[in-house]
Design an enzyme around this catalytic site. Structure first.
Site, short mmCIF file in Angstrom:
data_model
loop_
_atom_site.label_atom_id
_atom_site.label_comp_id
_atom_site.label_asym_id
_atom_site.label_seq_id
_atom_site.Cartn_x
_atom_site.Cartn_y
_atom_site.Cartn_z
N ARG A 164 -2.45 -3.04 -5.35
CA ARG A 164 -3.16 -3.61 -6.50
C ARG A 164 -3.04 -2.75 -7.73
N THR A 166 -0.07 5.26 -1.62
CA THR A 166 -1.03 6.28 -1.13
C THR A 166 -0.85 6.50 0.38
N ARG A 219 -3.82 -10.40 -0.87
CA ARG A 219 -4.70 -11.52 -0.51
C ARG A 219 -4.26 -12.82 -1.18
N SER A 246 -22.28 -8.11 5.29
CA SER A 246 -22.41 -9.39 4.59
C SER A 246 -21.16 -10.25 4.85
N TYR A 256 -7.67 0.18 18.12
CA TYR A 256 -8.81 -0.69 18.44
C TYR A 256 -8.48 -2.17 18.25
N GLY A 288 0.84 -1.21 0.00
CA GLY A 288 0.00 0.00 0.00
C GLY A 288 0.87 1.25 0.00
C1 HXC Z 1 -20.90 -2.29 3.68
C2 HXC Z 1 -19.44 -2.84 2.00
C3 HXC Z 1 -18.97 -1.51 1.92
C4 HXC Z 1 -19.55 -0.55 2.82
C5 HXC Z 1 -17.92 -2.68 0.44
N1 HXC Z 1 -18.76 -3.52 1.06
N2 HXC Z 1 -18.02 -1.45 0.95
N3 HXC Z 1 -20.37 -3.24 2.88
N4 HXC Z 1 -20.50 -0.99 3.69
N5 HXC Z 1 -19.15 0.71 2.83
C6 HXC Z 1 -18.95 -4.95 0.77
C7 HXC Z 1 -19.44 -5.17 -0.65
O1 HXC Z 1 -20.83 -4.98 -0.75
C8 HXC Z 1 -19.03 -6.62 -0.89
O2 HXC Z 1 -19.89 -7.52 -0.23
C9 HXC Z 1 -17.70 -6.70 -0.14
O3 HXC Z 1 -17.70 -5.64 0.83
C10 HXC Z 1 -16.50 -6.53 -1.05
O4 HXC Z 1 -16.66 -5.30 -1.76
P1 HXC Z 1 -15.90 -5.01 -3.12
O5 HXC Z 1 -16.14 -3.58 -3.45
O6 HXC Z 1 -16.26 -6.04 -4.12
O7 HXC Z 1 -14.39 -5.32 -2.66
P2 HXC Z 1 -13.00 -4.86 -3.24
O8 HXC Z 1 -13.14 -4.31 -4.63
O9 HXC Z 1 -12.06 -5.98 -2.97
O10 HXC Z 1 -12.62 -3.58 -2.30
C11 HXC Z 1 -12.21 -3.76 -1.00
C12 HXC Z 1 -12.76 -2.67 -0.09
C13 HXC Z 1 -12.50 -1.23 -0.67
C14 HXC Z 1 -12.12 -2.85 1.26
C15 HXC Z 1 -14.28 -2.84 0.05
O11 HXC Z 1 -13.03 -0.25 0.20
C16 HXC Z 1 -11.02 -0.98 -0.87
O12 HXC Z 1 -10.49 -1.29 -1.93
N6 HXC Z 1 -10.32 -0.43 0.17
C17 HXC Z 1 -8.88 -0.21 0.13
C18 HXC Z 1 -8.45 1.06 0.80
C19 HXC Z 1 -9.04 1.29 2.17
O13 HXC Z 1 -10.04 0.71 2.58
N7 HXC Z 1 -8.39 2.23 2.90
C20 HXC Z 1 -8.82 2.61 4.23
C21 HXC Z 1 -7.85 2.09 5.23
S1 HXC Z 1 -8.06 3.07 6.62
P3 HXC Z 1 -21.13 -8.27 -1.01
O14 HXC Z 1 -21.72 -9.15 0.03
O15 HXC Z 1 -22.03 -7.17 -1.49
O16 HXC Z 1 -20.49 -9.05 -2.14
C22 HXC Z 1 -7.94 2.17 8.02
C23 HXC Z 1 -7.93 3.10 9.23
C24 HXC Z 1 -8.21 2.46 10.52
O17 HXC Z 1 -7.85 1.00 8.04
C25 HXC Z 1 -8.31 3.41 11.71
C26 HXC Z 1 -8.76 4.80 11.45
C27 HXC Z 1 -8.67 5.73 12.60
P1 NAP Z 2 -5.04 4.13 2.18
O1 NAP Z 2 -4.32 5.26 1.53
O2 NAP Z 2 -6.38 3.75 1.67
O3 NAP Z 2 -4.08 2.89 2.21
C1 NAP Z 2 -4.47 1.56 1.98
C2 NAP Z 2 -3.54 0.98 0.94
O4 NAP Z 2 -3.75 -0.43 0.86
C3 NAP Z 2 -3.77 1.55 -0.47
O5 NAP Z 2 -2.53 2.04 -0.95
C4 NAP Z 2 -4.24 0.35 -1.29
O6 NAP Z 2 -3.70 0.45 -2.61
C5 NAP Z 2 -3.66 -0.81 -0.51
N1 NAP Z 2 -4.42 -2.05 -0.67
C6 NAP Z 2 -5.75 -2.25 -0.40
N2 NAP Z 2 -6.09 -3.52 -0.69
C7 NAP Z 2 -4.97 -4.14 -1.13
C8 NAP Z 2 -4.69 -5.46 -1.57
N3 NAP Z 2 -5.65 -6.40 -1.61
N4 NAP Z 2 -3.42 -5.75 -1.97
C9 NAP Z 2 -2.45 -4.81 -1.93
N5 NAP Z 2 -2.65 -3.53 -1.50
C10 NAP Z 2 -3.90 -3.21 -1.12
O7 NAP Z 2 -5.26 4.46 3.74
P2 NAP Z 2 -4.24 4.93 4.89
O8 NAP Z 2 -5.02 5.78 5.83
O9 NAP Z 2 -2.98 5.44 4.33
O10 NAP Z 2 -3.97 3.55 5.65
C11 NAP Z 2 -2.67 2.96 5.69
C12 NAP Z 2 -2.55 2.05 6.90
O11 NAP Z 2 -2.68 2.80 8.10
C13 NAP Z 2 -3.62 0.94 6.97
O12 NAP Z 2 -3.04 -0.23 7.49
C14 NAP Z 2 -4.60 1.50 7.96
O13 NAP Z 2 -5.36 0.51 8.59
C15 NAP Z 2 -3.64 2.18 8.92
N6 NAP Z 2 -4.25 3.19 9.78
C16 NAP Z 2 -4.62 4.38 9.23
C17 NAP Z 2 -5.14 5.34 10.08
C18 NAP Z 2 -5.53 6.70 9.56
O14 NAP Z 2 -6.07 7.50 10.32
N7 NAP Z 2 -5.28 7.03 8.30
C19 NAP Z 2 -5.30 5.08 11.42
C20 NAP Z 2 -4.93 3.84 11.93
C21 NAP Z 2 -4.38 2.90 11.08
P3 NAP Z 2 -4.45 -0.13 -3.91
O15 NAP Z 2 -5.84 0.42 -3.89
O16 NAP Z 2 -3.60 0.35 -5.04
O17 NAP Z 2 -4.43 -1.62 -3.77
#
Ligand code: HXC
Ligand code: NAP
Length: 281
Positions: free
Chosen positions: A41, A19, A68, A106, A148, A16
């Site tokens: 990805r 970004t 994954r 789900s 958490y 990751g």
């Molecule tokens: C409910 C949801 C949903 C939502 C997706 N799904 N978004 N369900 N609410 N908002 C469900 C879909 O309906 C589907 O289930 C399943 O999740 C998979 O969704 P896809 O879109 O097909 O998955 P995919 O394309 O693999 O995308 C993965 C993803 C997406 C996690 C859903 O958001 C993503 O690519 N995220 C990567 C970046 C990211 O999340 N960054 C944030 C990290 S921040 P069904 O049953 O319909 O098939 C972080 C911070 C923590 O972790 C602490 C902060 C303080």
């Molecule tokens: P982010 O920019 O959305 O980072 C998530 C990264 O994961 C993206 O670069 C995404 O790139 C990559 N990723 C998602 N699915 C993947 C997959 N299947 N294979 C490979 N790469 C994948 O969000 P962020 O805030 O910087 O988060 C970074 C880390 O910090 C995460 O572990 C998050 O849980 C942690 N964190 C963030 C916060 C916060 O406040 N921001 C707080 C606590 C912890 P692609 O879409 O190109 O795959």
């Protein structure tokens, strides 16, 4: 804060890394002399970041990989070895997350987050760990966790259970692999504004304000603060630290769990707000 050559000669993989916080940590490591492998990805996320870093003189390889998929991770590590000859560090930073009332979650929604966060970290850790053992050089594995992971949190159940697993993996392997000179540590960041996290976790008009209010330090984290902590834990100077999780959150978790505040609002309104944030297909 550090000598400019702190990480000179080290090859570090950041998942990751194109970004948000991954980009910040990778950029800082490169400034301190490391060679970087950025992976996720979407090459469209990786290449612009790599280009920025190269302009600053960094040696950066980008490799698309879905954490994954074990075969995808193995191929990514093989490309890194082909290019740099050895590995010294891994940052398990890739993650997925969204807000969702758990009774509406789900199976696939739960699975997709656990697959990215927990299985992804396992796939990368064991593949890179095997390489460290083969090299005989040891190495450092840093996993980006959350606070958490030990408090739990409402509305992010899959992320909470997965991050908790990553923390326990860190502690388990810190003991098991110490004999191979492999160190494993974690960082638990509080809220650090990024596009990825904010678009999924901070509902407009509600999230950001709510989060900021409950941080004793009175502000969000800065990317450079997290990046410096990561560099420290990846450097040889922190060689006696292993199995540790360092919190960097301005005191936030001591004031209460991450998204538990939402439970104080009308549950129907909260569920509607979370549904509105969901990406439309
Ligand atoms: C409910 C949801 C949903 C939502 C997706 N799904 N978004 N369900 N609410 N908002 C469900 C879909 O309906 C589907 O289930 C399943 O999740 C998979 O969704 P896809 O879109 O097909 O998955 P995919 O394309 O693999 O995308 C993965 C993803 C997406 C996690 C859903 O958001 C993503 O690519 N995220 C990567 C970046 C990211 O999340 N960054 C944030 C990290 S921040 P069904 O049953 O319909 O098939 C972080 C911070 C923590 O972790 C602490 C902060 C303080
Ligand atoms: P982010 O920019 O959305 O980072 C998530 C990264 O994961 C993206 O670069 C995404 O790139 C990559 N990723 C998602 N699915 C993947 C997959 N299947 N294979 C490979 N790469 C994948 O969000 P962020 O805030 O910087 O988060 C970074 C880390 O910090 C995460 O572990 C998050 O849980 C942690 N964190 C963030 C916060 C916060 O406040 N921001 C707080 C606590 C912890 P692609 O879409 O190109 O795959």
């Amino acid at each position: 804060m550090f000598q400019n050559d702190l990480l000179k000669g080290k090859t570090i993989i950041v998942t990751g890394g194109g970004t948000g916080l991954g980009k910040a940590m990778a950029t800082r490591c490169a400034q301190l002399g490391a060679q970087l492998v950025l992976t996720s990805r979407d090459l469209g996320h990786l290449e612009p970041t790599a280009e920025e870093m190269r302009k600053q003189g960094a040696d950066v390889l980008t490799v698309p990989c879905d954490v994954r998929q074990p075969e995808s991770v193995e191929a990514m590590v093989a490309k890194a070895i082909e290019r740099f000859g050895k590995l010294d560090g891994l940052v398990n930073n890739a993650a997925g997350n969204f807000l969702c009332p758990s009774e509406k979650l789900s199976y696939n929604g739960f699975n997709s987050i656990v697959q990215i966060v927990l299985y992804g970290a396992f796939n990368c850790t064991t593949t890179v760990g095997r390489q460290f053992i083969k090299q005989g050089t040891g190495g450092t594995i840093l996993s980006i966790c959350t606070t958490y992971a030990w408090t739990g949190s409402a509305y992010v159940l899959p992320s909470a259970v997965a991050k908790s697993g990553v923390l326990i993996m860190t502690r388990s392997l810190a003991v098991e692999w110490a004999r191979h000179k492999i160190r494993l540590n974690a960082i638990a960041p509080g809220p650090f504004p990024t596009e990825g996290a904010w678009s999924r976790l901070a509902p407009p008009g509600m999230g950001e304000e709510m989060i900021a209010k409950k941080i004793p330090a009175g502000r969000f984290g800065r990317h450079d603060e997290l990046a410096n902590l990561a560099a420290y834990l990846l450097a040889d100077g922190s060689g006696y630290i292993t199995g540790e999780c360092v919190t960097i959150d301005g005191g936030e978790w001591l004031m209460g769990g991450e998204f538990n505040e939402y439970t104080k609002h009308d549950p129907t309104a909260v569920a509607q707000m979370m549904e509105m944030m969901r990406p439309k297909k």
